[in-house]
Design a protein around this motif. Structure first.
Motif, short mmCIF file in Angstrom:
data_model
loop_
_atom_site.label_atom_id
_atom_site.label_comp_id
_atom_site.label_asym_id
_atom_site.label_seq_id
_atom_site.Cartn_x
_atom_site.Cartn_y
_atom_site.Cartn_z
N ILE A 1 -52.16 -7.75 -38.09
CA ILE A 1 -52.50 -6.53 -38.82
C ILE A 1 -51.94 -5.30 -38.13
O ILE A 1 -51.44 -4.36 -38.77
CB ILE A 1 -54.04 -6.43 -38.96
CG1 ILE A 1 -54.55 -7.56 -39.87
CG2 ILE A 1 -54.44 -5.08 -39.52
CD1 ILE A 1 -56.04 -7.64 -39.97
N VAL A 2 -51.98 -5.28 -36.78
CA VAL A 2 -51.41 -4.15 -36.03
C VAL A 2 -49.91 -4.03 -36.31
O VAL A 2 -49.38 -2.93 -36.53
CB VAL A 2 -51.68 -4.32 -34.52
CG1 VAL A 2 -50.87 -3.31 -33.72
CG2 VAL A 2 -53.16 -4.15 -34.23
N PHE A 3 -49.21 -5.15 -36.31
CA PHE A 3 -47.78 -5.14 -36.58
C PHE A 3 -47.50 -4.65 -37.99
O PHE A 3 -46.51 -3.93 -38.22
CB PHE A 3 -47.20 -6.54 -36.38
CG PHE A 3 -45.71 -6.58 -36.46
CD1 PHE A 3 -44.93 -6.25 -35.36
CD2 PHE A 3 -45.06 -6.94 -37.64
CE1 PHE A 3 -43.55 -6.27 -35.44
CE2 PHE A 3 -43.68 -6.97 -37.73
CZ PHE A 3 -42.92 -6.63 -36.62
N GLU A 4 -48.36 -5.03 -38.94
CA GLU A 4 -48.18 -4.57 -40.32
C GLU A 4 -48.35 -3.06 -40.42
O GLU A 4 -47.60 -2.39 -41.13
CB GLU A 4 -49.17 -5.28 -41.24
CG GLU A 4 -49.08 -4.86 -42.70
CD GLU A 4 -47.77 -5.28 -43.35
OE1 GLU A 4 -47.32 -4.58 -44.28
OE2 GLU A 4 -47.20 -6.30 -42.92
N PHE A 5 -49.32 -2.49 -39.68
CA PHE A 5 -49.52 -1.04 -39.72
C PHE A 5 -48.36 -0.30 -39.05
O PHE A 5 -48.01 0.81 -39.47
CB PHE A 5 -50.84 -0.67 -39.03
CG PHE A 5 -52.04 -0.91 -39.89
CD1 PHE A 5 -52.05 -0.55 -41.23
CD2 PHE A 5 -53.19 -1.49 -39.37
CE1 PHE A 5 -53.15 -0.77 -42.03
CE2 PHE A 5 -54.30 -1.72 -40.17
CZ PHE A 5 -54.28 -1.36 -41.50
N THR A 6 -47.80 -0.90 -38.00
CA THR A 6 -46.70 -0.22 -37.31
C THR A 6 -45.37 -0.38 -38.04
O THR A 6 -44.45 0.40 -37.83
CB THR A 6 -46.55 -0.76 -35.87
OG1 THR A 6 -46.39 -2.19 -35.92
CG2 THR A 6 -47.78 -0.42 -35.05
#
Length: 461
Positions: free
Chosen positions: A278-283
């Protein structure tokens, strides 16, 4: 005449219903079998409940519960015992195959079954409750604990750990004695199995009246169980099992999935993958795949932890540690990174309230996971820090130093070709058509240029 025809037709239907081989209850009844192989957990409980439900719907004569387990979670064990006691279908507990065992939680479950049997070469017992989960002992802590216990005993007190274990042990003794009284089995040896971790072989268990008989296979099992009177949900029932066909119930895909994800180590890894996906998707918005995979893993991980007896303080510490590490990746401070790893490790140590065979946190998994997470945060932080040291070069700043081509020039002004576009330009020094020039500044869509040889000679910008 019409009445006679109706009566004749009705008699024909009754004869078909009575004498048809397809309507014979005896020919339709079967013995269903379900195998619990491995640690007792949420998947085992779900598997037994589905098997009992299938046996009740099909009006099976008996359900054979084949056990080969090292034990497991107390919560799942009690759910299985409650399901057996409430079952309208008799349950035959059978420790098999040869070399198998029904240790710890398996012993309690075997005591709960209506008929208990073992295959030659099997054993049961060692039903002492495991200690409450918590932080691991520090080096030398065991000696210090023994010293503290001896000091407290000399003062007439009881250590808090001993008091808690005494409560758990007494509760387990009461449970196995109640089951022994219900099924007419040896309650004294059951208490010994709990308090002293005693174990018995198949023949010794038969001599101690812990089981009803020893059977080599399911055929002999059904022959020996035939004619026995058992109490099924408060009603006396005589078993008619000799010669019954045996049908094995295989676990479905959902139970197999539960068996994998309810391993606490797998659940933690799923949560890690979910958070970082999820963090990678937001970044990187628009990647889609990391967000979808991360969300699925996170939901599966949380669902698995919800089925386990977890300490929510430990879970909160783990999530807090992950949050610190994510912040560390985008705002390097070192302190947040170290604090995140510490919170993650402490949370992992406290995650399970009670640990059982097959349901314990493995430091061989948690340690590398924490190190990998910290390494990823530090690596990301290094790139972020390097990017901060170099100011962004966008717009006019990105054009400084670019070579340009003079299109026309008169005096101190003219037009140049930069990045494939025609620009107005000016210079603070004499420039002629054909000179090699570069951009030094941009203001109001007007470029300031100079000769490139002047830049090489160290002219101020």
């Amino acid at each position: 005449m019409t009445f006679a025809r109706v009566a004749l037709l009705a008699a024909a239907f009754v004869a078909v219903a009575v004498f048809s081989p397809f309507s014979s209850a005896g020919s339709e009844r079967v013995a269903l079998s379900v195998a619990i192989d491995g640690a007792i957990g949420p998947a085992s409980s779900r598997q037994l409940e589905e098997a009992l439900d299938a046996a009740a719907k099909r009006d099976a004569a008996v359900l054979i519960l084949q056990l080969d387990t090292p034990g497991g979670l107390v919560t799942s064990m009690r759910e299985m015992i409650a399901a057996i006691l409430a079952s309208p279908v008799p349950v035959i507990g059978y420790v098999a195959p040869a070399g198998g065992h029904a240790a710890s939680a398996g012993t309690y479950i075997l005591y709960a079954t209506h008929v208990a049997a073992m295959a030659p070469g099997t054993n049961l017992g060692a039903a002492t409750p495991v200690e409450i989960g918590g932080l691991p002992s520090l080096p030398g802590g065991e000696k210090d604990d023994q010293k503290d216990k001896s000091d407290q005993k000399s003062q007439g007190g009881r250590p808090a750990g001993d008091a808690m274990m005494a409560k758990v042990t007494n509760d387990a003794v009461a449970l196995i004695r109640s089951l022994a009284e219900l099924r007419g089995r040896n309650g004294d040896w059951g208490e010994k199995a709990v308090r002293e971790a005693a174990s018995l072989s198949a023949n010794a268990a038969l001599q101690e009246h812990v089981i009803d008989f020893v059977a080599r296979d399911t055929t002999e099992l059904l022959q020996l169980a035939d004619g026995r009177t058992v109490d099924v949900a408060g009603k006396k029932m005589v078993l008619a099992t000799k010669g019954l066909p045996v049908e094995t119930l295989e676990p479905g895909w959902f139970i197999r999935l539960l068996g994998v994800i309810t391993d606490p180590n797998v659940a933690v890894i799923l949560m890690l993958v979910g958070v970082y996906g999820i963090v990678f998707e937001f970044t990187s918005p628009g990647a889609v795949a990391p967000g979808v995979i991360g969300t699925l893993c996170l939901v599966l991980g949380l669902y698995a932890l919800d089925l386990l007896p977890i300490n929510y303080t430990g879970l909160a510490l783990m999530l807090l540690g992950l949050a610190f590490l994510v912040i560390e990746a985008f705002n390097p401070t070192v302190v947040l990174g170290l604090g995140g790893v510490a919170a993650f490790l402490f949370g992992a140590a406290m995650l399970l309230r009670v640990e059982g065979p097959g349901f314990a946190m493995s430091w061989a998994v948690i340690g590398p996971a924490a190190a990998l997470t910290l390494g990823l945060a530090l690596l990301t932080g290094t790139y972020v820090w390097a990017a901060r040291k170099n100011p962004p070069r966008v717009g006019g700043e990105a054009m400084r130093g670019l070579p340009v081509e003079i299109l026309d020039w008169q005096g101190a002004e003219g037009h140049v070709l930069a990045l494939g576009e025609r620009w107005r330009a000016k210079a603070d020094e004499p420039i002629a058509a054909g000179d090699s020039v570069e951009i030094t500044d941009i203001s109001d869509l007007v470029l300031t240029v100079r000769r490139r040889d002047a830049a090489r000679n160290g002219a101020p910008q």
